[in-house]
Scaffold this active site. Structure first.
Site, short mmCIF file in Angstrom:
data_model
loop_
_atom_site.label_atom_id
_atom_site.label_comp_id
_atom_site.label_asym_id
_atom_site.label_seq_id
_atom_site.Cartn_x
_atom_site.Cartn_y
_atom_site.Cartn_z
N HIS A 172 0.84 -1.29 0.10
CA HIS A 172 0.09 0.02 0.01
C HIS A 172 0.79 1.22 -0.04
CE1 HIS A 172 -4.04 1.76 1.33
NE2 HIS A 172 -3.18 2.90 1.37
N ASP A 175 1.87 3.83 2.92
CA ASP A 175 0.89 4.75 2.36
C ASP A 175 1.43 5.82 1.74
OD1 ASP A 175 -1.73 5.22 2.14
OD2 ASP A 175 -2.05 6.10 4.24
N GLU A 208 -10.78 3.58 7.67
CA GLU A 208 -9.78 4.75 8.16
C GLU A 208 -10.57 5.95 8.66
OE1 GLU A 208 -7.73 6.90 4.90
OE2 GLU A 208 -5.99 7.31 6.27
#
Ligand code: ADE
Ligand code: ZN
Length: 323
Positions: free
Chosen positions: A7, A268, A190
């Protein structure tokens, strides 16, 4: 320690100095998005998305993306990453025009091939619509994804503002991507709670969830994720930096893992969150007392959950075993 990352947003991984350099070359004033130390500066998640898009505005050609890819992969490789799945957005790469998207993709792949040769890091792409750009634009993105699906573009996902619209509004795009043979993930859990994770699994039929950590608020959902083998792309440093959790101690990664959920670890948007893959693993070891064996398991889990073909997976697993 060799690491596997599932990710990573390509633009979000751009070193600030790289973006400043491009801005200078193009005479774009981006001074407002950096702090005095030269790092990206934002006050909350919405502001983060604005700063992210401002930084991305200086990436204007396939050549810019080739340079970005090289810069990002060399940084990742320095932190031991041997395989990286990266989100790529046709929104930023040619404005969702298929011909332009193919050119951007060609440049990114050439840069990735060079990084594989020189730094031993393997890259694969996940095409990503931006949620707050809306479902209509996502359809165009899905068409770009379907046309370029194959052994390199291996997945389809969605990022952006989770509070904007409903995931179910994007089902057409996810159906199209699935029919084109792409594997599916979606950012959920999230900024919204467990119902958002449920929607990703039920309405979009994803096999992985980006973040997904707020599933912890619903024990029945946690049980279901464990039973169904849904994989979470957990980015603890991102969650702490953006304030989803106040500190590493409060992060639910250990509880999720303890409940049998398949968790993996990623960064991320590393420079935005002052993190790296090494930093994530160091903090996990420090916070939860995880030893090398536990950390290795996270990387093996990520290799098993990667969207690449089986030959590539076997080669990553072999590299993990060799260490
Ligand atoms: N795009 C880049 N980083 C993101 C995040 N943490 N959540 C949603 N969209 C993103
Ligand atoms: Zn993300």
């Amino acid at each position: 320690m060799p690491k596997v990352e599932l990710h990573l947003h390509l633009e979000g991984a751009a070193p600030p100095a790289f973006i400043r350099g491009l801005a200078q070359e193009k005479s774009v004033d981006l001074s407002g998005i950096f702090d005095e130390a030269g790092a990206y500066s934002y006050v909350d998640f919405c502001d983060f998305l604005k700063v992210y898009e401002a930084a991305t505005s200086v990436l204007q050609s396939p050549e810019d993306y080739a340079r970005l890819t090289r810069a990002v992969l060399s940084e990742s490789a320095e932190h031991g990453v041997i395989y990286s799945e990266t989100f790529l957005s046709p929104d930023f790469c040619g404005g969702r025009d298929l011909g332009a998207w193919r050119e951007y993709l060609h440049a990114i792949r050439e840069a990735a091939d060079a990084a594989e040769r020189d730094d031993g890091i393997v890259l694969r792409g996940i095409v990503t619509p931006i949620r707050h750009f809306g479902p209509e634009k996502a359809r165009e993105t899905a068409l770009c994804a379907a046309e370029t699906a194959g052994d390199w573009i291996v997945g389809f996902g969605i990022g952006g503002d989770e509070k904007s619209g409903e995931l179910g509004d994007f089902a057409w795009s996810f159906d199209m991507a699935r029919e084109a043979g792409l594997r599916l993930t979606a950012h959920a859990g999230e900024w919204r709670g467990p119902e958002s994770v449920e929607s990703a699994v039920d309405d979009l039929r994803v096999e992985r969830v980006g973040h997904g950590v707020r599933a912890i608020e619903d024990p029945a959902l946690v049980e279901r994720l464990a039973e169904d083998g849904v994989v979470l792309e957990v980015c603890p440093g991102s969650n702490v930096a953006l304030g989803v959790y106040p500190d590493w101690q409060s992060h639910p990664i250990e509880k999720l893992r303890g409940a049998g959920v398949k968790v993996t670890v990623s960064t991320d948007d590393p420079p935005f969150f002052h993190t790296t893959m090494s930093h994530e693993f160091d903090r996990l070891a420090e916070t939860f007392g995880w030893d090398r064996g536990e950390l290795d398991k996270l990387n093996r889990m990520a290799a098993e959950a990667a969207f690449c073909d089986d030959a590539t997976r076997a080669s990553i697993l072999k590299k993990l075993e060799a260490q």
